[in-house]
Scaffold this active site. Structure first.
Site, mmCIF file in Angstrom:
data_model
loop_
_atom_site.group_PDB
_atom_site.id
_atom_site.type_symbol
_atom_site.label_atom_id
_atom_site.label_comp_id
_atom_site.label_asym_id
_atom_site.label_seq_id
_atom_site.Cartn_x
_atom_site.Cartn_y
_atom_site.Cartn_z
ATOM 1 N N VAL A 59 18.629 -2.494 -14.006
ATOM 2 C CA VAL A 59 18.839 -2.424 -15.658
ATOM 3 C C VAL A 59 17.767 -1.426 -16.015
ATOM 4 O O VAL A 59 17.694 -1.148 -17.056
ATOM 5 C CB VAL A 59 18.987 -3.620 -16.461
ATOM 6 C CG1 VAL A 59 20.367 -4.179 -15.972
ATOM 7 C CG2 VAL A 59 17.783 -4.365 -16.651
ATOM 8 N N GLY A 86 23.614 0.699 -15.115
ATOM 9 C CA GLY A 86 24.388 1.857 -14.612
ATOM 10 C C GLY A 86 23.632 3.107 -14.701
ATOM 11 O O GLY A 86 23.830 4.144 -14.633
ATOM 12 N N GLY A 87 22.128 2.705 -14.357
ATOM 13 C CA GLY A 87 21.188 4.145 -14.241
ATOM 14 C C GLY A 87 21.336 4.633 -13.015
ATOM 15 O O GLY A 87 22.154 4.187 -12.183
ATOM 16 N N HIS A 119 25.600 36.313 -0.921
ATOM 17 C CA HIS A 119 26.909 35.918 -1.134
ATOM 18 C C HIS A 119 27.584 35.866 0.304
ATOM 19 O O HIS A 119 27.437 36.603 1.059
ATOM 20 C CB HIS A 119 27.602 37.565 -1.718
ATOM 21 C CG HIS A 119 29.246 37.214 -1.573
ATOM 22 N ND1 HIS A 119 29.849 36.347 -2.733
ATOM 23 C CD2 HIS A 119 30.013 37.903 -0.838
ATOM 24 C CE1 HIS A 119 31.081 36.535 -2.396
ATOM 25 N NE2 HIS A 119 31.270 37.033 -1.549
ATOM 26 N N ILE A 163 19.191 4.046 -10.350
ATOM 27 C CA ILE A 163 19.099 3.240 -9.112
ATOM 28 C C ILE A 163 20.348 2.470 -9.005
ATOM 29 O O ILE A 163 20.782 2.391 -7.760
ATOM 30 C CB ILE A 163 17.888 2.260 -9.442
ATOM 31 C CG1 ILE A 163 16.704 3.086 -9.847
ATOM 32 C CG2 ILE A 163 17.720 1.226 -8.492
ATOM 33 C CD1 ILE A 163 15.396 2.403 -9.985
ATOM 34 N N ARG A 219 13.197 -0.222 -15.643
ATOM 35 C CA ARG A 219 11.956 -0.569 -15.263
ATOM 36 C C ARG A 219 10.973 -0.923 -16.329
ATOM 37 O O ARG A 219 11.261 -0.764 -17.390
ATOM 38 C CB ARG A 219 11.232 0.593 -14.594
ATOM 39 C CG ARG A 219 12.239 1.361 -13.601
ATOM 40 C CD ARG A 219 11.984 0.812 -12.113
ATOM 41 N NE ARG A 219 10.829 0.820 -11.475
ATOM 42 C CZ ARG A 219 10.495 -0.186 -10.510
ATOM 43 N NH1 ARG A 219 11.284 -0.794 -9.949
ATOM 44 N NH2 ARG A 219 9.322 -0.177 -10.061
ATOM 45 N N LEU A 249 0.887 -1.238 -0.059
ATOM 46 C CA LEU A 249 0.001 -0.082 0.117
ATOM 47 C C LEU A 249 0.937 1.204 -0.191
ATOM 48 O O LEU A 249 1.703 1.489 0.750
ATOM 49 C CB LEU A 249 -0.733 -0.018 1.342
ATOM 50 C CG LEU A 249 -1.957 0.918 1.305
ATOM 51 C CD1 LEU A 249 -2.911 1.144 0.268
ATOM 52 C CD2 LEU A 249 -2.825 0.897 2.646
#
Ligand SMILES: Cc1cc2nc3c(=O)[nH]c(=O)nc-3n(C[C@H](O)[C@H](O)[C@H](O)COP(=O)(O)OP(=O)(O)OC[C@H]3O[C@@H](n4cnc5c(N)ncnc54)[C@H](O)[C@@H]3O)c2cc1C
Length: 463
Positions: free
Chosen positions: A270, A181-182, A444, A184, A272, A42
């Site tokens: 890799v 290598g994305g 600054h 996630i 979704r 949920l």
């Protein structure tokens, strides 16, 4: 509920309790009869398996990385102990409590029936869940996505981790190979490296985080490379059990040369894939694209009237903040009969690796195809605060329309990138350009001075 053979009818059926909850709130506030169908957990991916748990873990990892890097400021600090079990359990407890809180909220809501189970379409406006059929005048598909598992030989014979199962770990793996290598992959790479795991990232493409500017991807690889092994252009071909661990046999994408990598565990990250197949949309006139995501138009209507698709399931930009905006827009269009178009031009995202990345709008390459552009760059160390931080590697890049000064894209790698970029997002979303940024005074010394400095450096460039 199907009582005595009579099918229960609703004004609105929402499938998915992630961004779908926004639609439910809107529908209930207009006294509509609503059904929520969700198979759990949920609250959807973000709350249970994605953003929230991963960022709770990464918050601890960031502290570790800061301590490890404090030497450059003359602070020699050591970490006595990292309680992996505590870090994981703090996250799990939060997720459990959040779920419980949500469940209680649902049980008190009037005009709402919650069907807890996997639903599928029987026909255009009929959903079957737990053996019951329910009908809706308007249906919102907000059923999300799931981890994509690549067809690597032998993978199913090992106990590999995904973004879901990784959250159940009680003990820190000594070593971990991350396939992918994305974002996630690199976020979990950062987390586990900070915990003390020996991490190896294997990416098939020629760079990490493909959605980012190539120079940002390159800088990320260099920085991550200090704390883990990062291989690009490497394709995982086969996975084998190896004693208590696993071996990945990979080929070098350029020369075809075989390489072997061994670790205690593997994490597959890799990409979704759409959940549309679970919904059996083939029983309806709702069409999917060739990747399996539900097709929508700019109003987020599917190919069937009164059926809308929002969030990951439509495959547009798979982030929670985008899903939530889509959900409220679709609710508006469906419930109030509005005709509002979804606009992704100022849709941002962040990567909580170390260093962090934030990006909004077009990359230089994409912008160049449709616009005459100027490009500006600046390093964190070009502003006083960046110098104070001794930030040597962070930088930002702006892509601006030459004739109008409209900001088309902005990309940052370095500390606080997701916070820094908000100013640019606001200006882009309100149709402003460089003038709107330059007009506001920037404190600054603050790292926010980086933004106007990038825009002061705009130049016309060729690709
Ligand atoms: C590891 C990870 C980290 C992430 N980090 C971030 C981040 O930092 N920031 C960010 O913006 N995004 C992040 N994301 C992406 C974000 O989680 C998703 O974009 C977002 O959750 C999508 O929401 P949604 O409502 O479309 O789908 P979901 O939240 O996935 O909700 C879909 C719901 O539908 C249910 N469902 C599916 N099919 C059926 C069915 N047939 N019957 C009944 N119920 C069904 C599912 O169980 C689920 O509860 C992350 C994702 C992952 C995996």
């Amino acid at each position: 509920m199907e009582i005595g053979g009579i099918m229960k009818k609703y004004d609105v059926i929402v499938i998915g309790s992630g961004c779908g909850m926004i639609i439910i709130e809107e529908a209930l506030s207009h006294d509509l009869n609503v059904a929520l169908v969700d198979k759990g957990p949920l609250g959807g991916t973000c709350a249970n398996l994605g953003c929230i748990p991963s960022k709770m873990l990464i918050f601890a990892a960031d502290r570790i990385a800061e301590i490890q890097e404090s030497k450059k400021l003359g602070i020699e600090a050591g970490i006595r102990n990292i309680d992996f079990g505590f870090i994981m359990e703090r996250m799990r407890k939060f997720v459990r409590e959040n779920q419980e809180h949500m469940r209680q909220g649902l049980s008190h809501a009037e005009n709402l029936d919650f069907y807890e189970g996997e639903g599928h379409f029987v026909d255009d406006y009929t959903i079957e869940v737990n053996g019951e059929k329910i009908k809706g005048d308007k249906i919102f598909i907000a059923a999300g996505s799931q981890p994509l598992i690549p067809p690597i030989k032998g993978l199913d014979s090992v106990d590999f981790l995904t973004n879901e199962t990784v959250l159940q770990l009680k003990e820190r793996p000594e070593s971990l190979i991350i396939i992918g290598g994305g974002y996630i992959a690199v976020e979990y790479g950062h987390f586990f490296a900070a915990m003390g795991t020996k991490v190896t990232i294997l990416e098939m493409a020629d760079r990490l985080v493909l959605a980012e500017e190539p120079e940002i991807a390159e800088a990320l690889k260099k920085e991550l490379g200090r704390r883990m092994d990062v291989y690009t252009d490497v394709r995982a071909e086969e996975v084998k059990k190896n004693g208590r661990g696993v071996t990945v046999i990979a080929t070098d994408a350029k020369g075809g040369v075989k390489k072997e990598f061994t670790a205690q565990r593997i994490l597959v990250a890799v990409g979704r894939r759409s959940n549309a197949d679970l919904l059996r949309v083939e029983n309806t006139d709702v069409e999917v694209d060739k990747r399996g995501f539900v097709k929508v138009n700019e109003y987020l209507e599917t190919t069937k009237k009164n059926i809308f698709a929002v969030g990951d399931i439509n495959g547009q930009q798979m982030f929670t903040h985008v899903a939530n905006v889509e959900a409220s827009l679709a609710a508006d269009n469906a419930i109030h009969g509005s005709k509002i178009r979804m606009d992704y031009s100022a849709a941002p995202h962040a990567v909580y690796s170390h260093p962090q990345i934030a990006s909004v709008g077009m990359t230089e390459e994409a912008a160049r195809k449709a616009h005459k552009i100027l490009v500006g760059r600046a390093k964190y160390s070009d502003v006083a605060k960046g110098e104070a931080m001794m930030e040597e590697n962070g930088f930002a890049k702006a892509v601006v329309e030459a004739d109008t000064g409209k900001i088309l894209g902005f990309h940052i790698i370095g500390p606080y990138a997701p916070i820094l970029i908000q100013e640019v997002i606001n200006v882009m979303a309100s149709g402003g350009g460089i003038d709107q940024i330059q007009r506001g005074m920037h404190i600054h010394p603050a790292i926010t001075e980086l933004i106007p400095v990038v825009l002061n450096n705009l130049k016309s460039t060729t690709s």
